[in-house]
Design a protein around this motif. Structure first.
Motif, PDB file in Angstrom:
ATOM      1  N   PRO A 137      62.872  68.280  -0.274  1.00 49.04           N
ATOM      2  CA  PRO A 137      61.897  67.838  -1.279  1.00 49.04           C
ATOM      3  C   PRO A 137      61.076  66.628  -0.869  1.00 49.04           C
ATOM      4  CG  PRO A 137      64.138  67.325  -1.970  1.00 49.04           C
ATOM      5  CD  PRO A 137      64.255  68.181  -0.756  1.00 49.04           C
ATOM      6  N   GLY A 190      63.861  71.505  -5.427  1.00 43.76           N
ATOM      7  CA  GLY A 190      63.155  70.260  -5.684  1.00 43.76           C
ATOM      8  C   GLY A 190      61.884  70.513  -6.469  1.00 43.76           C
ATOM      9  N   GLN A 201      65.770  66.602  -7.366  1.00 43.83           N
ATOM     10  CA  GLN A 201      66.467  67.635  -6.604  1.00 43.83           C
ATOM     11  C   GLN A 201      67.695  68.071  -7.405  1.00 43.83           C
ATOM     12  OE1 GLN A 201      68.725  66.532  -3.105  1.00 43.83           O
ATOM     13  NE2 GLN A 201      68.135  68.393  -2.007  1.00 43.83           N
TER      14      GLN A 201
END
Length: 692
Positions: free
Chosen positions: A143, A494, A525
């Motif tokens: 992410p 994410g 996340q």
């Protein structure tokens, strides 16, 4: 710090014709980048891209004397580097709290067990840092984002350079780059480097050879084919990898402070040997009605082997929690072998469609990646060593390697992106469907995954070059293993909201190039592994963990009248583990300081007796962070200085660089009481380059 700016002002007052091009003797026309391909897989301007992206150009790299990716991102917001101090093997990076994957020419490279390459920076034209979830174009990614390296390409005009460099720590390097036409339709380029040096650790030596050929052929009026490749061989001998005990580094030791050069490995035994390569092509074909077809393909190979003892803490034979003599360090022997082969190909169709007043810039792509990985290791005992007076030459037993990974991952992704324009508005919408197949040859079981990701963003570009934007994006990453009941883990996911403003300086006076950006973001996340809370399951995990990262990032790059160069950045990062069954609940992510700030200013005389002489000074501040998930080991903040002096005369350049100018001793991180790593000490070099 502000001497270059003062010199610039004085020079401008004394010489009213300072901006005349005829008087310029040192140029860096691409110092400030206003476009990049990573965020959209197109040539969209950065102000039209609804995502934070930093582009570090070759002009920046050359003028400021950066020699590694870890150095190049020092003055970029949101990313930290050198997370384990000086490391000749890898480029350790953390981007918005996560380790970014690395791409080469838009294709994910063969990183193996470590998600970075250690490929030499000299072979690349630019570095793009794409921040935030990016699976909508690239598939499985963390992410925090990714880093893309763009290779040097053949040019139609003959040119090149040959340079030598020497410095402290016995640095010696020869590097060269030459490009130009071979025929009316074919151009070529060859980039090469040979380097060897010692390090700040006693008895450690590093050697590197890098070769990158490239060839561009025009195949008719509409087709261009570029062949790209590189081969790199690294050998690092004697390195124990750090792994110093906390006593004497961050905790008191009655015998004194541990020297920064302490090496707990074996100079005549420890070794890291790696060979990596990538060969492929970039094919571009223009179709009718403004449509084009592009295909990038690369075959990556990676083979590496490392072996040697490392420190496991001060001897405590009676297990009372107090070191026996505060100087005897126990050691273990570790050997590791891996090889990875990746075939990566990305094929995309791009074109323009009008629907009334709306212009659609469409990109439709099919991405395929086949990764074949094998890893084996050995752990064993090794003789102890004296922390303050290491005596090398002990007999190290290297046992048989145990294969723990042998699998093939196949990822296929189908994506579509539409950039919709009307007036000053630019809306970017994209979706990607991924299919991931994992074939395990060690009996852990095969599995199939599929994931839908995407992003949506909106920019408004004013005539002045100011462009506010807002965006939402998602990402995913496979998670290896299974829970107590044998259920395979789902991918971690994410998502991010980001808002910001960019400015490309398009209406500034001639001779002033500027790109500046500001962004705020909220990143989450989920499906993060955390210990199974059920009694009797101490070695199992469940996927109920969650991480949140909130941040503010400011960044500006400027080049003024080919005299003043500025790089400035600031990042505030608030990271927290919001759900966990472990000791990391409520804690910060590792190597993620709340505050990071930097400024580099360079001034070059373009007229008068000092024409061609330039100097720059940079300062970078890294706030305190933590080296472990439970936040027991704090890394104090540090302020470091860098400097460069350069002189250009005709086709020659003489340059002196200093990284950590004042040779400050500081802590990179401690991950535990037995794993502490000092930061990089002062590194100084002088180079002479002939350009043609």
């Amino acid at each position: 710090m502000f001497l270059p700016l003062a010199l610039a002002a004085a020079a401008s007052l004394q010489d009213p014709t300072a901006t005349e091009v005829a008087e310029v003797v040192v140029t860096a026309p691409q110092y400030v980048s206003t476009a990049g391909r990573s965020a959209t897989k197109s040539e969209a301007l950065l102000v039209e891209t609804p995502q934070s992206i930093s582009v570090i150009s070759r002009d920046q790299i050359d003028l400021l004397g950066w020699t590694s990716l870890m150095q190049a991102v020092r003055y970029t917001s949101g990313i930290t580097s050198e997370n384990y101090g000086p490391d000749e093997r890898y480029d350790w990076l953390t981007l918005r709290g996560f380790n970014p994957v690395q791409y080469v020419d838009g294709l994910q490279a063969a990183a193996g067990s470590v998600v970075n390459l250690g490929t030499d920076l000299y072979g690349f034209e630019s570095v793009e840092v794409l921040k935030g979830p990016s699976s909508g174009l690239y598939g499985q990614t963390p992410p925090g984002g990714l880093v893309n390296l763009t290779s040097r390409r053949p040019q139609r005009v003959f040119g090149g350079e040959l340079g030598v460099m020497v410095g402290n720590q016995a640095q010696r390097q020869v590097a060269g780059d030459v490009t130009g036409p071979l025929t009316a339709q074919v151009s070529a380029r060859l980039t090469a480097l040979v380097r060897d040096r010692e390090t700040q650790l006693d008895g450690v030596e590093s050697e590197r050879t890098y070769i990158a050929p490239a060839l561009t052929a025009t195949l008719g009026a509409r087709t261009e084919l570029t062949l790209l490749g590189y081969w790199q061989d690294d050998l690092v001998t004697g390195d124990g990898g750090g792994f110093l005990p906390a006593q004497g580094v961050v905790l008191p030791n009655p015998l004194g402070r541990v020297p920064t050069g302490t090496n707990l490995g074996e100079p005549d035994f420890s070794r890291f040997d790696r060979e990596q390569s990538a060969f492929g092509y970039d094919l571009r074909h223009s179709l009718s009605a403004g449509w084009s077809l592009q295909q990038n393909l690369k075959v990556f190979t990676l083979e590496s082997f490392q072996s040697g003892p490392y420190g496991t803490g001060l001897l405590d034979a009676d297990f009372d929690g107090v070191p026996d003599d505060y100087r005897t360090v126990t050691r273990s022997q570790f050997a590791y072998l891996e090889d990875a082969d990746i075939l990566a190909v990305d094929t995309r169709l791009a074109g323009r469609v009008m629907t009334g007043a709306l212009r659609h810039d469409l990109t439709i792509g099919l991405d395929y990646r086949d990764t074949d990985s094998r890893q084996a290791s050995f752990f064993g005992a090794a003789p102890s060593i004296d922390l303050f007076n290491p005596q090398y030459g002990a007999t190290i037993v290297e046992g048989p390697l145990f294969t723990f990974l042998d699998q093939t991952q196949t990822q296929t992704g189908l994506y579509v992106q539409d950039q919709i324009r009307t007036g000053g508005w630019v809306a970017t919408v994209g979706l990607r469907q991924d299919w991931l197949e994992i074939e395990d040859r060690l009996g852990a079981g095969d599995r199939d995954l599929d994931q839908l990701t995407g992003r949506a963003g909106l920019n408004y570009v004013f005539a002045s070059g100011v462009a506010p934007y807002v965006a939402y994006s998602t990402s995913f990453q496979p998670v290896a293993g299974a829970d107590f009941d044998g259920n395979l883990f789902d991918p971690s996911e994410g998502e991010q909201w980001e808002a910001g403003i960019k400015y490309d300086g398009r209406n500034l006076a001639p001779g002033i190039d500027l790109f500046a950006s500001a962004a705020v973001y909220a990143l989450t996340q989920t499906n993060v592994l955390t210990p199974d809370p059920t009694p009797g399951r101490p070695f199992f995990s469940v996927q109920t963990g969650e991480v949140e990262v909130r941040g503010l990032e400011l960044e500006a790059t400027a080049r003024i009248d080919e005299r003043i160069s500025l790089n400035a950045s600031y990042a505030f990062t608030d990271s927290e583990v919001t759900r966990s069954n472990g000791a990391d609940l409520g804690k910060q992510l590792t190597v993620t300081p709340e505050h990071k700030a930097s400024l580099f200013a360079d001034y070059t005389f373009q007229t008068g007796a000092l024409a061609g002489l330039g100097a720059g000074l940079g300062v970078r501040y890294m706030g305190e962070s933590f080296g472990d998930g439970a936040n027991q080991w704090r890394t104090p903040g540090s302020t470091l200085w860098d400097a460069v002096i350069h002189y250009d005369l005709a086709d020659w350049r003489v340059q002196a660089t200093a990284s950590n100018l004042f040779d400050q001793t500081y802590l990179s991180r401690c991950t535990s009481s037995v794993q502490c790593f000092y930061g990089s000490r002062g590194l100084y070099a002088v180079s002479l380059t002939r350009r043609f």
